[in-house]
Design a protein around this motif. Structure first.
Motif, short mmCIF file in Angstrom:
data_model
loop_
_atom_site.label_atom_id
_atom_site.label_comp_id
_atom_site.label_asym_id
_atom_site.label_seq_id
_atom_site.Cartn_x
_atom_site.Cartn_y
_atom_site.Cartn_z
N MET A 1 0.60 -1.35 0.26
CA MET A 1 0.23 0.22 -0.34
C MET A 1 0.53 0.89 -0.61
SD MET A 1 -2.95 1.59 3.19
CE MET A 1 -4.53 0.29 2.53
N GLN A 2 0.68 2.05 -0.82
CA GLN A 2 1.23 3.55 -0.82
C GLN A 2 0.26 4.29 0.08
OE1 GLN A 2 1.14 5.14 -5.72
NE2 GLN A 2 1.93 6.77 -4.04
N VAL A 3 1.23 5.36 0.69
CA VAL A 3 0.26 5.72 1.66
C VAL A 3 1.13 7.49 1.93
CG1 VAL A 3 -0.08 7.12 4.48
CG2 VAL A 3 -0.02 4.53 3.36
N GLU A 4 0.30 8.47 1.31
CA GLU A 4 1.09 10.16 1.04
C GLU A 4 -0.26 10.59 1.19
OE1 GLU A 4 1.92 12.15 -3.34
OE2 GLU A 4 1.32 10.02 -3.26
N LYS A 5 0.37 11.62 1.96
CA LYS A 5 -0.37 12.93 2.82
C LYS A 5 -0.04 14.11 1.53
CE LYS A 5 -0.46 13.93 7.39
NZ LYS A 5 -0.31 13.94 8.14
N ILE A 6 -1.13 14.45 1.15
CA ILE A 6 -1.24 15.95 0.63
C ILE A 6 -1.93 17.09 0.99
CG2 ILE A 6 -1.71 17.17 -1.98
CD1 ILE A 6 -1.78 13.68 -2.75
N LEU A 17 -5.10 15.83 2.71
CA LEU A 17 -5.40 14.64 2.12
C LEU A 17 -4.71 13.94 2.43
CD1 LEU A 17 -8.62 13.73 0.86
CD2 LEU A 17 -6.83 13.78 -1.10
N THR A 18 -5.10 12.25 2.80
CA THR A 18 -3.83 10.78 3.22
C THR A 18 -4.85 9.97 2.29
OG1 THR A 18 -3.22 11.97 5.53
CG2 THR A 18 -2.54 9.72 4.85
N PHE A 68 -9.43 7.34 0.93
CA PHE A 68 -8.98 8.85 1.29
C PHE A 68 -9.35 9.60 2.15
CE2 PHE A 68 -8.84 7.55 -3.63
CZ PHE A 68 -7.10 7.58 -3.44
N VAL A 69 -7.97 10.15 3.35
CA VAL A 69 -9.01 10.66 4.52
C VAL A 69 -8.91 12.00 4.26
CG1 VAL A 69 -8.98 11.13 6.95
CG2 VAL A 69 -8.11 8.87 5.90
N ILE A 104 -13.76 19.51 0.21
CA ILE A 104 -14.22 18.31 0.12
C ILE A 104 -14.10 17.76 -2.48
CG2 ILE A 104 -16.03 16.23 -0.76
CD1 ILE A 104 -17.50 16.78 2.21
N GLY A 105 -15.26 19.33 -2.05
CA GLY A 105 -13.96 19.46 -3.83
C GLY A 105 -13.28 19.24 -4.45
N LYS A 106 -11.88 19.85 -4.01
CA LYS A 106 -10.92 20.36 -3.30
C LYS A 106 -9.84 18.96 -3.53
CE LYS A 106 -6.44 21.90 -4.05
NZ LYS A 106 -5.95 22.48 -5.69
N ALA A 107 -10.79 17.58 -2.65
CA ALA A 107 -10.37 16.59 -2.55
C ALA A 107 -10.41 15.72 -3.85
CB ALA A 107 -10.72 15.74 -1.23
N MET A 108 -11.83 15.78 -4.32
CA MET A 108 -12.18 15.19 -5.33
C MET A 108 -11.66 15.61 -6.64
SD MET A 108 -14.73 12.94 -5.87
CE MET A 108 -15.91 12.99 -5.44
N LEU A 109 -11.39 16.41 -6.67
CA LEU A 109 -9.51 17.39 -8.01
C LEU A 109 -8.62 16.83 -7.71
CD1 LEU A 109 -11.24 21.29 -8.29
CD2 LEU A 109 -12.01 18.94 -10.29
N ILE A 110 -7.78 16.09 -6.91
CA ILE A 110 -6.60 15.84 -6.48
C ILE A 110 -6.66 14.19 -6.51
CG2 ILE A 110 -5.08 15.10 -4.70
CD1 ILE A 110 -5.63 17.59 -3.53
N VAL A 111 -7.72 13.64 -6.18
CA VAL A 111 -8.14 12.48 -6.33
C VAL A 111 -8.05 11.93 -7.99
CG1 VAL A 111 -9.37 10.34 -6.62
CG2 VAL A 111 -8.76 11.26 -4.16
N ARG A 112 -8.58 12.78 -9.03
CA ARG A 112 -9.14 12.69 -10.59
C ARG A 112 -7.56 13.00 -11.48
NH1 ARG A 112 -13.84 12.29 -12.82
NH2 ARG A 112 -15.75 12.63 -10.66
#
Length: 319
Positions: A1-6, A17-18, A68-69, A104-112
């Motif tokens: 598993m890759q764990v990354e905090k942004i 966002l982790t 993603f937390v 949450i919107g920003k998190a959605m953009l990061i995941v995309r």
């Protein structure tokens, strides 16, 4: 598993966002993309609970989802210590609505943005929240298609579209909450939470209506899984019932589970998220299995009927 905090803001350490990204393998999906779950812990908009963060992400990862937390803006700016509720708290503009929902919107953009790198199926991203985090999730679920997000980020509304919502012991109607009787401690807590989230201890009804997602469900609201306990005295189960009623009125697919026993804030309701035995409930802990089955209806992993090895055995190709 890759764990990354942004970090969501370059100059802030508290809003992050982790990512818990499942490693790819030829024995698993072999390069195919997985669904994702963005998780919003609760904490009354004063803090983000650790109990509703990483342990929940690992549980969803065990189901086969990238997790993603999101630690969104809260009054305590990353600290889990509660303020002195015996006296009023002073407002902090940066943590107030609509900032948590926009994050949450920003998190959605990061995941995309990282979808190809992390192998995320962007058509299958759910948002899951607990308590205030569930309220934030429900707010996002009812506002994702509106200018409050798309104009702010200069993106098309489709960039924010969630595939599903999971709401644990959600607060859904602030006007209802205002009118129910509370003990002195609960009253002080909600006045502090209101100040943290809305800038004042006793907002007017127009403002309360704006942040009551059960009053703003539309045909754009995604399918929703709800769970709560009938014993919850801090955020009464009527909030979950109100949200379900609104979803039913708009013919939005939903599933609801109300467990008879258990206090507010159960998280996974197992030892994994418990700080005391009171936070363990064998019945309420079933919500994750139920949510897993519900998600499979929409987010089933894209895989063949049999592995190559099984096909080889079935065809008698041993050489």
């Amino acid at each position: 598993m890759q764990v990354e905090k942004i970090k969501l803001y370059e100059d802030r350490e508290d809003v992050t966002l982790t990512a818990y990204v499942i490693a790819d393998s030829p024995e698993l999906l072999n390069g195919a993309k997985r669904p994702g779950i963005i998780i919003c812990p609760g904490g009354g908009y004063i803090s983000c609970s650790d109990r509703e963060a990483e342990p929940v992400a690992l549980r969803f990862a065990a189901m086969g989802y990238h997790a993603f937390v999101l630690r969104y803006s809260t009054y305590n700016e990353g600290s889990n210590a509660f303020p002195d509720l015996s006296k009023p708290i002073s407002p902090k503009k940066h943590c107030q609505h609509p900032a948590p929902m926009r994050e949450i919107g920003k998190a959605m953009l990061i995941v995309r943005k990282h979808a190809d790198e992390w192998l995320v199926d962007t058509d299958k991203i759910a948002v899951c929240g607990f308590s205030a985090g569930a309220h934030n999730t429900a707010m996002f679920g009812t506002y994702w298609h509106t200018p409050v997000l798309s104009e702010y980020f200069h993106e098309k509304p489709e960039a924010f579209k969630p595939g599903a919502l999971i709401l644990g012991y959600t607060l859904s109607d602030y006007i209802f909450m205002k009118n129910i009787s509370k003990n002195m401690m609960d009253e002080a807590f909600f006045e502090a939470s209101n100040t943290a989230f809305l800038g004042e201890a006793k907002p007017g009804e127009e403002r309360l209506d704006e942040v009551s997602p059960a009053r703003h469900v539309t045909e754009h609201t995604p399918p929703t899984f709800l769970w709560a306990t009938a014993e919850d005295t801090l955020v009464p189960v009527q909030h979950t019932l109100r949200m379900a009623h609104a979803l039913a009125d708009m013919h939005i697919p939903f599933e609801m589970h109300v467990f008879e026993e258990g206090p507010h804030g159960l998280a996974l309701a197992t030892q994994a998220t418990a700080g005391a035995k009171s936070q363990i409930s064998a019945d309420a802990a079933k919500w994750t299995e139920l949510a897993d089955k519900w998600l499979e209806k929409r987010f089933a992993l894209n895989m063949p009927e049999m592995t190559e090895f099984e096909e080889m055995l079935n065809n008698g190709n041993f050489m």
